[in-house]
Design a protein around this motif. Structure first.
Motif, PDB file in Angstrom:
ATOM      1  N   TYR A   1      16.526  74.546 -19.183  1.00 49.05           N
ATOM      2  CA  TYR A   1      17.847  74.999 -18.749  1.00 49.05           C
ATOM      3  C   TYR A   1      17.940  76.516 -18.917  1.00 49.05           C
ATOM      4  O   TYR A   1      17.658  77.059 -19.982  1.00 49.05           O
ATOM      5  CB  TYR A   1      18.925  74.321 -19.596  1.00 49.05           C
TER       6      TYR A   1
ATOM      7  N   GLU B   1      22.758  79.361 -15.059  1.00 50.33           N
ATOM      8  CA  GLU B   1      22.489  78.577 -16.267  1.00 50.33           C
ATOM      9  C   GLU B   1      22.254  79.476 -17.470  1.00 50.33           C
ATOM     10  O   GLU B   1      22.630  79.128 -18.597  1.00 50.33           O
ATOM     11  CB  GLU B   1      21.273  77.669 -16.050  1.00 50.33           C
TER      12      GLU B   1
ATOM     13  N   ALA C   1      29.653  70.909 -27.328  1.00 53.05           N
ATOM     14  CA  ALA C   1      29.460  69.895 -26.279  1.00 53.05           C
ATOM     15  C   ALA C   1      30.786  69.543 -25.615  1.00 53.05           C
ATOM     16  O   ALA C   1      30.878  69.465 -24.376  1.00 53.05           O
ATOM     17  CB  ALA C   1      28.813  68.650 -26.882  1.00 53.05           C
TER      18      ALA C   1
ATOM     19  N   THR D   1      31.967  70.380 -21.688  1.00 54.63           N
ATOM     20  CA  THR D   1      32.420  69.257 -20.863  1.00 54.63           C
ATOM     21  C   THR D   1      33.818  69.514 -20.327  1.00 54.63           C
ATOM     22  O   THR D   1      34.095  69.303 -19.137  1.00 54.63           O
ATOM     23  CB  THR D   1      32.403  67.947 -21.678  1.00 54.63           C
TER      24      THR D   1
ATOM     25  N   THR E   1      25.338  70.041 -16.436  1.00 51.57           N
ATOM     26  CA  THR E   1      24.081  70.098 -17.181  1.00 51.57           C
ATOM     27  C   THR E   1      22.932  70.377 -16.223  1.00 51.57           C
ATOM     28  O   THR E   1      23.133  70.560 -15.021  1.00 51.57           O
ATOM     29  CB  THR E   1      23.829  68.771 -17.916  1.00 51.57           C
ATOM     30  N   LYS E   2      21.707  70.385 -16.748  1.00 50.55           N
ATOM     31  CA  LYS E   2      20.522  70.608 -15.909  1.00 50.55           C
ATOM     32  C   LYS E   2      20.405  69.533 -14.831  1.00 50.55           C
ATOM     33  O   LYS E   2      19.985  69.807 -13.708  1.00 50.55           O
ATOM     34  CB  LYS E   2      19.262  70.598 -16.793  1.00 50.55           C
ATOM     35  N   LYS E   3      20.808  68.313 -15.177  1.00 51.18           N
ATOM     36  CA  LYS E   3      20.737  67.195 -14.225  1.00 51.18           C
ATOM     37  C   LYS E   3      22.018  67.062 -13.419  1.00 51.18           C
ATOM     38  O   LYS E   3      22.271  66.025 -12.812  1.00 51.18           O
ATOM     39  CB  LYS E   3      20.424  65.900 -14.970  1.00 51.18           C
TER      40      LYS E   3
ATOM     41  N   LYS F   1      25.056  66.732 -14.362  1.00 46.88           N
ATOM     42  CA  LYS F   1      26.036  65.792 -14.888  1.00 46.88           C
ATOM     43  C   LYS F   1      27.173  66.562 -15.541  1.00 46.88           C
ATOM     44  O   LYS F   1      27.014  67.692 -15.984  1.00 46.88           O
ATOM     45  CB  LYS F   1      25.381  64.848 -15.898  1.00 46.88           C
TER      46      LYS F   1
ATOM     47  N   TRP G   1      28.340  66.810 -21.490  1.00 46.48           N
ATOM     48  CA  TRP G   1      27.339  67.382 -22.391  1.00 46.48           C
ATOM     49  C   TRP G   1      27.291  66.552 -23.672  1.00 46.48           C
ATOM     50  O   TRP G   1      28.329  66.199 -24.236  1.00 46.48           O
ATOM     51  CB  TRP G   1      27.699  68.824 -22.749  1.00 46.48           C
ATOM     52  N   HIS G   2      26.090  66.252 -24.139  1.00 44.92           N
ATOM     53  CA  HIS G   2      25.921  65.542 -25.402  1.00 44.92           C
ATOM     54  C   HIS G   2      25.436  66.521 -26.462  1.00 44.92           C
ATOM     55  O   HIS G   2      24.750  67.513 -26.163  1.00 44.92           O
ATOM     56  CB  HIS G   2      24.925  64.388 -25.235  1.00 44.92           C
TER      57      HIS G   2
ATOM     58  N   VAL H   1      21.767  67.513 -26.470  1.00 39.28           N
ATOM     59  CA  VAL H   1      21.353  68.482 -25.441  1.00 39.28           C
ATOM     60  C   VAL H   1      21.653  69.902 -25.923  1.00 39.28           C
ATOM     61  O   VAL H   1      20.823  70.808 -25.784  1.00 39.28           O
ATOM     62  CB  VAL H   1      22.079  68.196 -24.111  1.00 39.28           C
ATOM     63  N   VAL H   2      22.837  70.094 -26.504  1.00 40.74           N
ATOM     64  CA  VAL H   2      23.213  71.409 -27.040  1.00 40.74           C
ATOM     65  C   VAL H   2      22.253  71.804 -28.158  1.00 40.74           C
ATOM     66  O   VAL H   2      21.785  72.952 -28.225  1.00 40.74           O
ATOM     67  CB  VAL H   2      24.663  71.389 -27.564  1.00 40.74           C
TER      68      VAL H   2
END
Length: 508
Positions: free
Chosen positions: A153, A170, A195, A199, A205-207, A209, A212-213, A216-217
């Motif tokens: 990312y 990004e 996160a 959100t 996110t990179k995908k 979505k 954010w979880h 991932v952060v």
């Protein structure tokens, strides 16, 4: 019923011409016209492991008695590993007839010997292909090339130059994440807070979505690539391809870190300065303790205080003293399963909070903007030793006691074999072993912290931010408890309190 099995992996399809269509066509010709056949096709699966969808279905159908003949183009389609090839062959031979298009298989001593020799050569060929591919990737990496799109990312992969380039939409989010973590200014609290913040702002996110979880952060905060170096050959992922076909987590293969001397560094554009990254890593080590949970009451030094006598963390609580409730920091651990109950050290929150804050203000205001460069020298008393060093001494003493205790138990069991409860002794030995393993792990971590402490330079940039943050407030004494916490945590990793009244400040 005749089963036709075909398999191809990506590199074989490209190099060897083992197309699925051709395999199936030749298998059908071998079966004969009008034969009732079921096709089992594994497209893009390596022959190095058995966990393949079509092969698993074929083996299950064999056990169910649905198949009486199996036709395969070549033995290496079953497996590129001799041991696995023999396992599948034996399973098929027990319940059906095995036929190959490209070779003749005979269930005779000579036929089996030839079959095994051919399987061994197939396994050798697979190993050589893998070795050549691995060596090729490493050679490219040593030429400062990124071998494939690693999907970090903040970067995008340039296929032509085989380099990572900054992707600014990004990259600015990466900078924001590090800023929120190292200098939150009341906007967020910890990794979970970041996160939720991202959100709520609708940042993808990179995908792509919207949610954010925290993990991932955390991965972004721990990713050294942002400082300008990406490491090839850092992780050993051998065997992980089969994880998606395993139901139990216990059966799955974990990714492991290779020895650092095997890593291959590749220079990439810088998004985060090294000093900021180092500071973030220090905060990460303490983040679980600092943001472990919420309480009805707020404590200025939450997550910072430790008993200097027994090593237990000291948490804020409301306690009753002679009929009056007082707030205090205590090392007592009353939760079920707590291995170290504490030595009873406690101090009033009001007294310790005032002392620590006044110390911080004195350091900041006495030297003004140069204070940050003096913090490390003033935060520990002259006669104190680093906490990590004293902790290592404590751990060594505990390990010696465990070794002595184990010897006494073994001697007692040997000398009193006729009356001893062997099961009880074994349970005690098991407890000692678990405690020893825990201490050895703690010793390794503490030694690493001590080494880092000795080699670490004072983080002038971060300390300068603390000074700047303090003086930009027109009335510092009116700051909220959250603002004060942020400032203290920018300078101090820990505050050690001793029962004799001595207090040590451990800097980051």
């Amino acid at each position: 019923m005749i089963a036709l099995y075909a398999r191809v992996s990506t590199e074989e399809q490209a190099k060897s011409g083992y197309s699925l269509q051709d395999q199936i066509r030749q298998c059908r010709e071998k079966a004969g016209k009008n034969a009732e056949c079921i096709e089992y096709v594994d497209d893009g699966y390596s022959g190095g492991f058995l966990e393949r969808p079509a092969l698993s279905k074929l083996r299950n159908d064999l056990r169910e008695g649905l198949i009486d003949k199996v036709i395969v183009y070549d033995p290496d389609r079953l497996s590129r590993k001799l041991a696995n090839q023999l396992i599948v062959t034996e399973e098929i031979e027990k319940r059906a007839k095995l036929i190959f298009v490209n070779s003749e298989y005979k269930n005779t001593p000579e036929g089996i010997l030839f079959y095994q020799m051919r399987g061994a050569f197939s396994e050798f060929e697979k190993a050589k292909i893998k070795e050549r591919m691995t060596n090729g990737r490493r050679a490219k990496a040593r030429k400062n090339k990124v071998v494939k799109d690693v999907k970090v990312y903040g970067y995008k992969f340039n296929k032509e130059s085989q380099e990572l380039e900054i992707y600014e939409p990004e990259a600015k989010i990466v900078r924001l994440i590090f800023e929120l973590f190292t200098d939150p200014r009341g906007r967020v609290q910890g990794i979970n807070g970041i996160a939720h913040y991202l959100t709520d702002k609708g940042i993808p996110t990179k995908k792509r979505k919207g949610v954010w979880h925290r993990q991932v952060v955390r991965q972004i905060l721990m990713n050294e690539t942002y400082t300008g170096v990406f490491y090839h050959n850092k992780w050993n992922t051998e065997g992980m391809l089969v994880n998606k076909y395993k139901d139990s987590d216990d059966e799955k293969v974990s990714m492991t870190l290779r020895p650092k001397e095997e890593w291959i560094p590749v220079e990439v554009p810088v998004i985060i300065e090294k000093e900021t990254f180092k500071f973030a890593q220090k905060l990460l080590k303490e983040s679980r303790r600092r943001w472990a949970g919420t309480s009805k009451n707020k404590y200025l030094l939450s997550g910072l205080v430790r008993c200097g006598d027994c090593g237990n963390t000291m948490t804020g609580r409301r306690a009753k003293n002679w009929g009056t409730y007082v707030f205090e920091y205590s090392d007592a651990k009353n939760t079920a399963g707590a291995k170290h109950k504490g030595c009873g050290n406690r101090v009033k929150c009001e007294d310790l909070d005032a002392y620590v804050w006044n110390h911080f203000v004195n350091v900041i205001t006495t030297e003004g903007e140069s204070a940050y460069s003096e913090v490390a020298a003033t935060t520990e008393t002259q006669d104190s030793i680093p906490f990590e060093e004293s902790e290592l001494q404590r751990i060594e003493a505990e390990l010696i006691r465990i070794k002595s205790g184990r010897k006494r138990l073994l001697d007692f069991m040997t000398n009193n074999a006729d009356i001893v409860d062997e099961e009880d002794i074994r349970n005690q030995l098991k407890e000692l072993k678990e405690k020893e393993d825990h201490l050895l792990k703690l010793k390794e971590e503490t030694a690493a912290l001590l080494e880092e402490r000795k080699n670490n330079e004072v983080n002038d940039e971060i300390r300068a931010k603390a000074v700047e943050r303090y003086f930009e407030n027109e009335n510092p004494e009116s700051m909220s408890i959250e603002e004060r916490q942020e400032l203290l945590r920018m300078l101090y990793r820990e505050i050690r309190v001793y029962s004799n009244g001595k207090i040590d400040f451990i800097s980051l």
